[in-house]
Design an enzyme around this catalytic site. Structure first.
Site, PDB file in Angstrom:
ATOM      1  N   ALA A 501       0.887  -0.942   0.089  1.00  0.00           N
ATOM      2  CA  ALA A 501      -0.020  -0.035   0.147  1.00  0.00           C
ATOM      3  C   ALA A 501       0.785   1.252  -0.071  1.00  0.00           C
ATOM      4  CB  ALA A 501      -0.952   0.041   1.138  1.00  0.00           C
ATOM      5  N   GLU A 502       2.092   1.113   0.484  1.00  0.00           N
ATOM      6  CA  GLU A 502       2.807   2.306   0.712  1.00  0.00           C
ATOM      7  C   GLU A 502       3.843   2.607  -0.297  1.00  0.00           C
ATOM      8  OE1 GLU A 502       2.984   4.896   2.941  1.00  0.00           O
ATOM      9  OE2 GLU A 502       1.515   3.804   4.523  1.00  0.00           O
TER      10      GLU A 502
END
Length: 652
Positions: A501-502
């Site tokens: 996600a990052e």
């Protein structure tokens, strides 16, 4: 992938002789030349390009970008013959387009209009468009077509345009092309865009009386004033008042609501115009769950509702625990919106909350067919396997090898490997412009094998390609992930999901807020956590680009937050994204809420979607790591289940 901490020593010395030793002959592999090319480009950008010293790189696929770096350094004085030679040699490549984009403005700055026109290519960039129009104006080519093109740019939007456009519009005015009617077109568009400065600029040149009125309109959009109550009752006055009050509503919905009735009565605002203002009043009230949210939402006519406001109406009722109103809000959504797995899930949940559990079953079944956060929750509710249908296209190695040899794709991957993401993306787009769907998908495979994992996020399209889970959810640095997860008593699937996600597994990722590396750790957080856990060898912010270091710090920070938030992963994930202050506010506003309702009523769209995304990713990474998964309903509460979930592809 090489991290910033593990590069060859050829990067360190700057002597040209050592650079030659590193590069050697053209027969060397790209791997062997990578460090030398990276250093050569860095030197060129510092004005230290030496063609003789980099002779060993002439056959390198990125030599054009090395030349580009040197030319761009002195773009305002670059010799025209040298520029034309560069464009000729790299014609059709992304590097030529990149060079043209910086060279043409330089030609405009030194007013070399004939050369600019001779090398012009159509562009959507308004600055370049104005440079070309200036060139035509200066060389006596301001004909009817020129006026038409200049007027099209003038009318294009109500937003500000580059300073390079000022001479174009001055020339258009001199030729009678900016009539009062044409000026009012831009004034109106600028009012709709809520740009009072643009309104004033467009008004210059109007007759005196009209200029005064236009400036009065701009002042109102800037800050509503009671003088507008005496404006002429024209459609334009009503439009300007609507725009000004809508703008006011974004910062002061109370003031906009107080003032709307008097302006509506004085100028005769119609129902649609009043609804436009009430929409903004409601939106900027409910986004913070202010006390008047429900009343202001109810004041917006149904005809003015869009998907955004439909969602907020449902969330606002959820935030108050008004389950019947929340259910009614979902049922008022358009069918396409209501059919999303998110709203199917919440419609079913609200049916249960209002004593209609039997009606919820079909909605849970429909939601459970989707491999999403809410789909996984629905599968838990029904005690059935998670829906996942991986796709294996089975393309031959020969087709993939052909794609991998595409020169633009080769250059894109090499640029990515030397941390030139913007240039890499240019080459990627150039390659994909010539690929069909199969070749595009194979290019994503090639990029992923080269460590450029986010191409699967941006390059895959359609429902079928979304089933390429191995591409969309890469497994990389898994030894470090498992080690640090075990050290911090975390689920490794969660750590992998955070990385996905990052940064999409890019160890060199850096955000506008200066979050760095795989888990997007801020330098201050990194230093604090490294000190707390006694991480040996931590050398400051640059260490965050080392994959092992970043995972160690990011995992320890997750553990720190998890302990702070009573072992609740869903709150921890919110805090990891938004920080402690808003998380504390959300906790105090809705204490005791079920996790799914708490997540959905997070006021920040980014964080609301981030929490759901990380939890869903955790399920998929659990499957990738072990073939089954901890139930999501238990995972988000930090509970360990005795039985793990299976995965199955639903029939049909």
């Amino acid at each position: 992938m090489l991290s910033r901490m593990k590069r060859t020593t050829c990067l360190l010395p700057l002597a040209a002789s050592l650079l030659l030793a590193c590069t050697g002959t053209g027969a060397q592999t790209l791997d062997a030349q990578r460090s030398a090319m990276r250093m050569a480009i860095d030197n060129a950008e510092r004005g230290q390009f030496d063609a003789a010293a980099t002779a060993g790189l002439r056959n390198h696929p990125l030599y054009g970008w090395l030349e580009y770096s040197a030319l761009r350094r002195g773009i305002d004085t670059v010799d025209t013959a040298k520029a034309l030679d560069f464009l000729k040699r790299y014609q059709g490549q992304a590097v030529a387009d990149a060079f043209r984009a910086v060279w043409l403005p330089a030609l405009a700055r030194r007013q070399d209009w004939p050369t600019l026109l001779a090398n012009w290519q159509p562009s959507s960039d308004p600055g370049l468009q104005c440079a070309e129009l200036n060139a035509r104006l200066a060389t006596g080519k301001a004909d009817a077509k020129w006026s038409s093109d200049a007027q099209a740019l003038w009318r294009r939007s109500g937003k500000s345009l580059p300073d390079a456009c000022d001479p174009v519009f001055a020339g258009l005015a001199d030729r009678g092309g900016l009539t009062p009617a044409v000026r009012w077109e831009r004034i109106d568009a600028a009012a709709d865009a809520q740009q009072p400065g643009v309104m004033r600029a467009a008004a210059r040149g109007l007759p005196t009386a009209e200029l005064a009125q236009a400036n009065d309109y701009a002042a109102f959009v800037d800050k509503p004033d009671a003088r507008a109550l005496k404006w002429p009752k024209t459609e334009r006055s009503r439009r300007i008042v609507t725009d000004g009050l809508a703008k006011l509503a974004r910062t002061d919905p109370d003031a906009a609501e107080r003032q709307l009735p008097q302006y509506a009565q004085a100028l005769g605002l119609d129902a649609a115009q009043q609804a436009q203002v009430r929409y903004q009043i409601a939106l900027w009230t409910v986004a913070s769950y202010l006390p008047d949210s429900a009343r202001r939402l109810a004041a917006v006519p149904e005809s003015a509702y869009d998907e955004r406001l439909h969602e907020w109406r449902a969330r606002e009722a959820m935030a108050r625990g008004d389950w019947p109103s929340a259910l009614a809000a979902i049922r008022a959504m358009p069918a396409s919106q209501r059919g999303d797995s998110r709203w199917r899930w919440f419609e079913a949940r609200l049916l249960e909350k209002t004593g209609k559990a039997a009606e919820a079953v079909s909605l849970y079944r429909a939601a459970a067919a989707e491999p999403t956060f809410h789909g996984f929750l629905a599968a838990d509710k029904l005690r059935q396997p998670y829906a996942l249908c991986p796709w294996n296209p089975g393309d031959g190695a020969q087709a993939r090898a052909a794609v991998a040899r595409d020169p633009a794709l080769v250059r894109a991957l090499e640029l990515f490997r030397i941390d030139r993401a913007a240039w890499a993306t240019r080459e990627w787009a150039d390659a994909l412009s010539r690929f069909d769907d199969t070749q595009r998908r194979l290019a994503v495979e090639v990029a992923s094998e080269g460590g450029w994992f986010d191409r699967a996020v941006f390059g895959l399209k359609g429902a079928q390609e979304m089933r390429l889970y191995a591409l969309r959810f890469p497994l990389h640095h898994d030894d470090a992930i498992r080690r640090e997860a075990a050290r911090n008593a975390l689920d490794p699937a969660w750590v992998a999901a955070e990385i996905r996600a990052e940064s999409v597994f890019n160890p060199n990722a850096r955000s506008p807020a200066n979050a760095m590396g795989l888990m997007q750790v801020l330098p201050a957080t990194g230093a604090d956590v490294a000190k707390r856990i006694g991480l040996s060898g931590y050398g400051g912010a640059a260490s965050l680009y080392d994959a092992d270091t970043n995972i160690a710090i990011g995992s320890a920070y997750l553990r720190q937050l998890l302990d702070k938030y009573d072992g609740l992963p869903y709150v921890t994930i919110a805090a990891y994204n938004a920080g402690p202050t808003p998380t504390a506010r959300w906790q105090s506003q809705r204490p005791g809420f079920d996790p799914d309702f708490w997540i959905e009523t997070i006021s920040y769209k980014e964080t609301r979607e981030y929490v759901a995304r990380v939890l869903a990713f955790s399920v998929i990474y659990d499957w990738r790591l072990g073939g089954d998964a901890l139930p999501l309903s238990d995972r988000m509460r930090g509970q360990r289940a005795d039985t793990r979930k299976k995965f199955a592809c639903p029939a049909g």
